[in-house]
Design a protein around this motif. Structure first.
Motif, PDB file in Angstrom:
ATOM      1  N   VAL A  98       0.868  -1.177   0.000  1.00 19.52           N
ATOM      2  CA  VAL A  98       0.000   0.000   0.000  1.00 19.52           C
ATOM      3  C   VAL A  98       0.901   1.221   0.000  1.00 19.52           C
ATOM      4  N   PRO A  99       0.670   2.258  -0.789  1.00 19.67           N
ATOM      5  CA  PRO A  99       1.582   3.404  -0.891  1.00 19.67           C
ATOM      6  C   PRO A  99       1.651   4.216   0.391  1.00 19.67           C
ATOM      7  N   LEU A 100       2.823   4.877   0.603  1.00 18.52           N
ATOM      8  CA  LEU A 100       3.004   5.760   1.743  1.00 18.52           C
ATOM      9  C   LEU A 100       2.341   7.098   1.486  1.00 18.52           C
ATOM     10  N   LYS A 101       1.867   7.691   2.514  1.00 19.55           N
ATOM     11  CA  LYS A 101       1.196   8.980   2.396  1.00 19.55           C
ATOM     12  C   LYS A 101       2.176  10.088   2.828  1.00 19.55           C
ATOM     13  N   GLU A 102       2.508  11.074   1.922  1.00 15.97           N
ATOM     14  CA  GLU A 102       3.405  12.186   2.232  1.00 15.97           C
ATOM     15  C   GLU A 102       2.705  13.501   1.937  1.00 15.97           C
ATOM     16  N   ASP A 103       3.199  14.518   2.555  1.00 21.98           N
ATOM     17  CA  ASP A 103       2.524  15.820   2.448  1.00 21.98           C
ATOM     18  C   ASP A 103       2.803  16.507   1.120  1.00 21.98           C
ATOM     19  N   SER A 104       4.033  16.319   0.545  1.00 17.56           N
ATOM     20  CA  SER A 104       4.398  17.041  -0.675  1.00 17.56           C
ATOM     21  C   SER A 104       5.209  16.176  -1.598  1.00 17.56           C
ATOM     22  N   PHE A 105       5.292  16.586  -2.840  1.00 16.55           N
ATOM     23  CA  PHE A 105       6.040  15.862  -3.853  1.00 16.55           C
ATOM     24  C   PHE A 105       7.488  16.323  -3.821  1.00 16.55           C
ATOM     25  N   SER A 106       8.380  15.474  -3.190  1.00 18.00           N
ATOM     26  CA  SER A 106       9.767  15.852  -3.016  1.00 18.00           C
ATOM     27  C   SER A 106      10.632  15.301  -4.122  1.00 18.00           C
ATOM     28  N   ASP A 107      11.955  15.648  -4.104  1.00 23.11           N
ATOM     29  CA  ASP A 107      12.893  15.095  -5.068  1.00 23.11           C
ATOM     30  C   ASP A 107      12.984  13.590  -4.941  1.00 23.11           C
ATOM     31  N   LEU A 108      12.939  13.154  -3.699  1.00 26.46           N
ATOM     32  CA  LEU A 108      12.998  11.703  -3.477  1.00 26.46           C
ATOM     33  C   LEU A 108      11.843  11.006  -4.173  1.00 26.46           C
ATOM     34  N   ASN A 109      10.692  11.641  -4.097  1.00 29.62           N
ATOM     35  CA  ASN A 109       9.514  11.045  -4.777  1.00 29.62           C
ATOM     36  C   ASN A 109       9.724  10.995  -6.282  1.00 29.62           C
ATOM     37  N   LEU A 110      10.352  12.014  -6.841  1.00 26.58           N
ATOM     38  CA  LEU A 110      10.603  12.026  -8.287  1.00 26.58           C
ATOM     39  C   LEU A 110      11.497  10.878  -8.694  1.00 26.58           C
ATOM     40  N   VAL A 161       8.577 -15.362  -8.986  1.00 26.31           N
ATOM     41  CA  VAL A 161       9.347 -14.136  -8.787  1.00 26.31           C
ATOM     42  C   VAL A 161       8.754 -13.015  -9.600  1.00 26.31           C
ATOM     43  N   ARG A 162       8.335 -13.375 -10.856  1.00 27.65           N
ATOM     44  CA  ARG A 162       7.797 -12.340 -11.731  1.00 27.65           C
ATOM     45  C   ARG A 162       6.508 -11.755 -11.155  1.00 27.65           C
ATOM     46  N   ILE A 163       5.623 -12.584 -10.760  1.00 30.00           N
ATOM     47  CA  ILE A 163       4.330 -12.122 -10.280  1.00 30.00           C
ATOM     48  C   ILE A 163       4.512 -11.337  -8.977  1.00 30.00           C
ATOM     49  N   ARG A 164       5.336 -11.904  -8.065  1.00 30.86           N
ATOM     50  CA  ARG A 164       5.543 -11.213  -6.783  1.00 30.86           C
ATOM     51  C   ARG A 164       6.160  -9.845  -7.022  1.00 30.86           C
ATOM     52  N   PHE A 165       7.131  -9.779  -7.886  1.00 33.47           N
ATOM     53  CA  PHE A 165       7.788  -8.511  -8.175  1.00 33.47           C
ATOM     54  C   PHE A 165       6.791  -7.525  -8.762  1.00 33.47           C
ATOM     55  N   ALA A 166       5.981  -7.992  -9.708  1.00 38.86           N
ATOM     56  CA  ALA A 166       4.999  -7.118 -10.343  1.00 38.86           C
ATOM     57  C   ALA A 166       4.020  -6.579  -9.326  1.00 38.86           C
ATOM     58  N   LEU A 167       3.600  -7.410  -8.426  1.00 38.50           N
ATOM     59  CA  LEU A 167       2.634  -6.980  -7.429  1.00 38.50           C
ATOM     60  C   LEU A 167       3.246  -5.940  -6.484  1.00 38.50           C
ATOM     61  N   GLN A 168       4.516  -6.159  -6.111  1.00 41.96           N
ATOM     62  CA  GLN A 168       5.168  -5.192  -5.220  1.00 41.96           C
ATOM     63  C   GLN A 168       5.338  -3.835  -5.895  1.00 41.96           C
ATOM     64  N   VAL A 169       5.684  -3.867  -7.196  1.00 47.25           N
ATOM     65  CA  VAL A 169       5.834  -2.610  -7.934  1.00 47.25           C
ATOM     66  C   VAL A 169       4.520  -1.880  -8.019  1.00 47.25           C
ATOM     67  N   LEU A 170       3.452  -2.653  -8.300  1.00 49.28           N
ATOM     68  CA  LEU A 170       2.135  -2.034  -8.377  1.00 49.28           C
ATOM     69  C   LEU A 170       1.742  -1.450  -7.030  1.00 49.28           C
ATOM     70  N   ASP A 171       2.175  -2.122  -5.976  1.00 48.57           N
ATOM     71  CA  ASP A 171       1.868  -1.633  -4.641  1.00 48.57           C
ATOM     72  C   ASP A 171       2.558  -0.283  -4.389  1.00 48.57           C
ATOM     73  N   MET A 172       3.810  -0.190  -4.785  1.00 49.90           N
ATOM     74  CA  MET A 172       4.546   1.054  -4.616  1.00 49.90           C
ATOM     75  C   MET A 172       3.948   2.144  -5.485  1.00 49.90           C
ATOM     76  N   TRP A 173       3.571   1.795  -6.697  1.00 48.47           N
ATOM     77  CA  TRP A 173       2.960   2.784  -7.604  1.00 48.47           C
ATOM     78  C   TRP A 173       1.652   3.306  -7.029  1.00 48.47           C
ATOM     79  N   GLY A 174       0.944   2.457  -6.390  1.00 46.75           N
ATOM     80  CA  GLY A 174      -0.308   2.903  -5.793  1.00 46.75           C
ATOM     81  C   GLY A 174      -0.070   3.888  -4.679  1.00 46.75           C
ATOM     82  N   LYS A 175       1.053   3.759  -3.932  1.00 43.83           N
ATOM     83  CA  LYS A 175       1.330   4.710  -2.869  1.00 43.83           C
ATOM     84  C   LYS A 175       1.559   6.120  -3.405  1.00 43.83           C
ATOM     85  N   LYS A 176       2.135   6.140  -4.561  1.00 46.72           N
ATOM     86  CA  LYS A 176       2.391   7.459  -5.152  1.00 46.72           C
ATOM     87  C   LYS A 176       1.121   8.045  -5.722  1.00 46.72           C
TER      88      LYS A 176
END
Length: 808
Positions: free
Chosen positions: A676-688, A793-808
């Motif tokens: 599940v994506p992390l919730k941040e207050d602003s779009f920082s360089d790290l986020n980019l 590995v492929r499916i797990r990796f894809a799911l984790q990436v989608l999870d990170m993308w959702g946080k953003k």
């Protein structure tokens, strides 16, 4: 004893036989003769030979004799075919004075039905001597009677007929009287004739012996004594106007009715000319019971019941006497013919041929013989018989007044098990008389109905973990037949015995279906078999019913925590920044339950220390988030215990412990591929930087996934790849339930893979080793135990990436 046998063929019966061919009956007539008083066992003839029947068929085809009378004078030896006398025959008892005496017998054979009529003539033998009703007769004759005068005497009777009856009379030798014999067609009478003048002074009493002799060989005789009293004076005897009178009357005349008036005159004068009439008192007792005469007028009147059937004619002897001294008399004969009236209703006699009639008996099967007799004569005795009520039977004419009761339609014991057949016979008299006879016909059962189940399919619901040996269902079939034909036994259909024998058994007598093992819903959800019900008839009939056994789920599986918090012995910890706002995502607990339905519907709860209100968990999603911002008073480490409970009765649960550590900055957070994506207050360089990395990885993943789908589609020649995955069931609260079974699904992705959901198409029939997995909220499914190893590995990796993308 001499016997004579003869074969007769009457034209009437021949005609009837020709007609009977239409009814599939065979008829014939034989005539035999046998002398009366023949000893029982005396052979009359050989029926098997005369009817051209094989002796062996007599017993096999139930040959029998049916007599119209109550006595059975004849019988048949089924071993030899011989017709023999079965009891003593007395012709005089059987036929009285009838000229011809016959006994009619029906011979019956079955399979197929054949009827023969036997006419047995009973020949008279001279076994009765003539007898006089009066052994002593007295006659008064005046001495003045001139020679040539005739005087009546009481004649003799003989129970035999024809030549064996009274043939002549003889008078003992004497000087005064001779005998004058009168022979008629059916009788012989005699009179005394005075040959010489009487002289009272010389011989006042004359004794004579009268002998009656029959015509038998050797002849028999009987005697009577006659005493002649010679009287003085009174010269003239009365004289009748006719020596023979004839009259005709109808039967059943009322008492007092005049039959005829006799007239006699006397040539004397005075008291010697006064005539008195009387009936002869000797030798005619029956006449005196039925008739009387007026002594003054000579009128003969009815005194008793006149019945044509008992006496069709009477011979009355009357006399006229004067009052002179000595009195003189004259005699005459009166022949009275009785005219028949229709006063007797037909008599119906039914002789059963079969105890019961099978319901599959073909049309034409004979059930009984019916004879109709009427004591009246002429048209008054002509009868017809019909069946008056509705029934599958009819009457077929065999001979005159003889019928066969035969089957005329289909029989069904299940609808009607017996019939009361009412036969009515009517004569042709005026008015017509009729009578009826009700004959009961019992219909016996044949096995023409198979057992029947109330419905073609039976659904049986069985809870899992039910005890072994329990009766899960009792099947019952009903057979409309009776006896052995309705005794039903139960068994599995032969083709399905092997498949079902390890799961259930059936009691062949009661139909109880018994479990042979404990059922596990997670392994076996349903199975099917067929039960066959067979009756005990010959041949047996059967029918089938399909039994579907549906296993009902029990809450017998605890929830299971999924990775990454399910590893045994590992310390589950998460970090959050001190600056986290309210609603900050901490972790997501995932769990599955192998049960189904409500038993697999999971809920999540925190069992936190009292006073700790920093965190909350989604009841249905399992997401742990912060309730508020951090404060300086909050602890730096928060141990959380998550309780996962199902919705079964009773509810089962599992727990997982997580230590949440508070850090000063986001740089200190250890990333663990949360979904599940992390919730941040602003779009920082790290986020980019993270966004660029995620996009790059997503492109690589997308290309890999497209290649994988192309390869899989090429292998299966279809538009979808086949993957093993659980079955998905959605719930109103947003949660999904998945079967833990390894199942095949077709998976595809849209062109915008990063924003697409995974679409799962379940196979038509889940396998028996299914599991249940619950995926809550918007999370992507990460359970990969059932996937091929190289795809994990492929499916797990894809799911984790989608999870990170959702946080953003």
């Amino acid at each position: 004893m001499p016997m004579q046998r003869k074969r007769g063929a009457c034209g009437y019966y021949l005609l009837v036989c020709i007609l009977d061919c239409c009814w599939k009956l065979v008829c014939g007539q034989l005539s035999y003769s046998i002398s009366e008083e023949a000893s029982p066992g005396t052979s009359v003839g050989n029926l098997a030979k005369d009817l051209n029947i094989n002796v062996q068929d007599l017993e096999a085809r139930m040959f029998q004799l049916v007599s119209g009378s109550k006595r059975q004078y004849f019988d048949t030896n089924l071993k030899t075919g011989s017709l023999y006398v079965s009891e003593r025959i007395d012709r005089e008892e059987l036929c009285a004075k009838a000229t011809k005496c016959t006994v009619n017998v029906e011979a019956v054979m079955n399979s197929p039905l054949k009827l023969y009529r036997l006419e047995i003539i009973i020949l008279d033998v001279n076994d009765n001597a003539p007898f006089f009703p009066e052994k002593l007769q007295t006659i008064n004759i005046a001495e003045s009677i001139s020679p040539g005068g005739k005087f009546g005497i009481i004649g003799a009777s003989d129970l035999d007929v024809g030549k064996n009856g009274v043939s002549t009379y003889k008078l003992s030798p004497n000087d005064y009287f001779a005998i004058d014999i009168h022979k008629g067609r059916d009788s012989v009478s005699a009179e005394l004739v005075l040959q010489k003048a009487l002289d009272r002074e010389k011989q006042p009493i004359i004794r004579l012996t009268l002998t009656a002799v029959d015509g038998g060989n050797p002849p028999k005789s009987g005697t009577s004594q006659i005493i002649i009293n010679v009287l003085d004076n009174n010269d003239n005897a009365p004289v009748f106007s006719n020596s023979l009178y004839k009259a005709s009357i109808t039967e059943n005349l009322s008492v007092g009715h005049t039959v005829i008036v006799l007239t006699a005159v006397d040539a004397d004068n005075g008291i010697n000319a006064e005539v008195e009439y009387s009936l002869r008192g000797k030798g005619q007792d029956l006449i005196l019971d039925l008739f009387q005469i007026d002594s003054l007028t000579g009128a003969i009147m009815v005194k008793g019941n006149i019945d044509y059937e008992e006496n069709p004619a009477f011979e009355i002897h009357a006399q006229a006497s004067d009052k002179g001294q000595p009195p003189m008399s004259a005699h005459c004969k009166v022949l009275v013919e009785v005219v028949d009236l229709n006063d007797n209703a037909p008599e119906i006699t039914v002789t059963s041929l079969l105890n019961t009639v099978k319901e599959d008996a073909p049309v034409g099967t004979a059930v009984a013989l019916v004879s109709v007799l009427d004591k009246d004569g002429g048209r008054n005795g002509a009868v017809t018989a019909v069946i008056v009520n509705e029934s599958p039977f009819k009457l077929e004419t065999n001979y005159k007044n003889y019928y066969s009761l035969v089957v005329n339609g289909p029989l069904d014991r299940e609808n009607v098990s017996e019939y009361n057949v009412t036969i009515m016979a009517s004569d042709e008299g005026t008015p017509s008389l009729s009578s009826s006879n009700t004959f009961n016909v019992q219909v016996s059962d044949v096995n023409d109905n198979p057992p029947r189940f109330p419905e073609p399919v039976i659904n049986v619901y069985v809870r899992e973990n039910s005890p072994v040996g329990a009766v899960i269902k009792t099947v019952s079939a009903v057979d409309a037949d009776v006896g052995n034909n309705c005794q039903v036994s139960y068994s599995f259909l032969q083709s399905e015995k092997t498949a079902s024998s390890s799961l259930v058994n059936i009691n062949s007598e009661t139909g109880d279906i018994i479990s042979l093992q404990t059922f596990n819903y997670e392994e076996l959800k349903t199975f099917q078999f067929k039960v066959q019900a067979t009756d005990s008839g010959v041949p047996p009939l059967s029918s089938n019913v399909t039994v579907n056994v549906l296993i009902l789920d029990e809450n017998d599986n605890n929830p299971t925590i999924l990775a990454p918090y399910s590893e045994l012995g590992s310390v589950n910890s998460e970090t959050i920044p001190y600056s986290a706002e309210a609603g900050y995502f901490v972790a997501k607990i995932r769990a599955v339950d192998a049960d189904s339905g409500y038993n697999a519907l999971l809920s999540y709860h925190l069992t936190e220390p009292k006073g700790n209100n920093l965190f909350r968990i989604g009841t249905s999603t399992g997401e742990i988030r912060t309730k508020r911002r951090m404060s300086d008073n909050d602890l730096k480490s928060h141990p959380l215990v998550v309780l996962v409970s199902d919705n079964g009765e009773p509810s089962l649960s599992a727990t997982v412990s997580i230590d949440v550590v508070v850090v000063e900055s986001t740089a200190d957070i250890q990333t663990q591929f949360r979904n599940v994506p992390l919730k941040e207050d602003s779009f920082s360089d790290l986020n980019l930087y993270l966004l660029i990395a995620i996009v790059s990885v997503s492109v690589v993943f997308l290309l890999s996934l497209i290649s994988l789908i192309a390869v899989r589609c090429h292998r299966t020649d279809g538009g979808f790849s086949r993957y093993s995955a659980p079955m998905i069931t959605t719930h109103p609260d947003g949660s999904w339930s998945y079967s833990k079974a390894t199942q095949q699904y077709d998976v595809c992705f849209s062109s915008d893979t990063l924003k697409s959901d995974v679409v799962v198409f379940p196979a038509p029939f889940p396998p028996v080793d299914a599991e249940l997995i619950s995926i809550n909220g918007g999370d992507t499914f990460t359970r990969t135990q059932t996937l091929p190893s190289k795809d994990k590995v492929r499916i797990r990796f894809a799911l984790q990436v989608l999870d990170m993308w959702g946080k953003k």
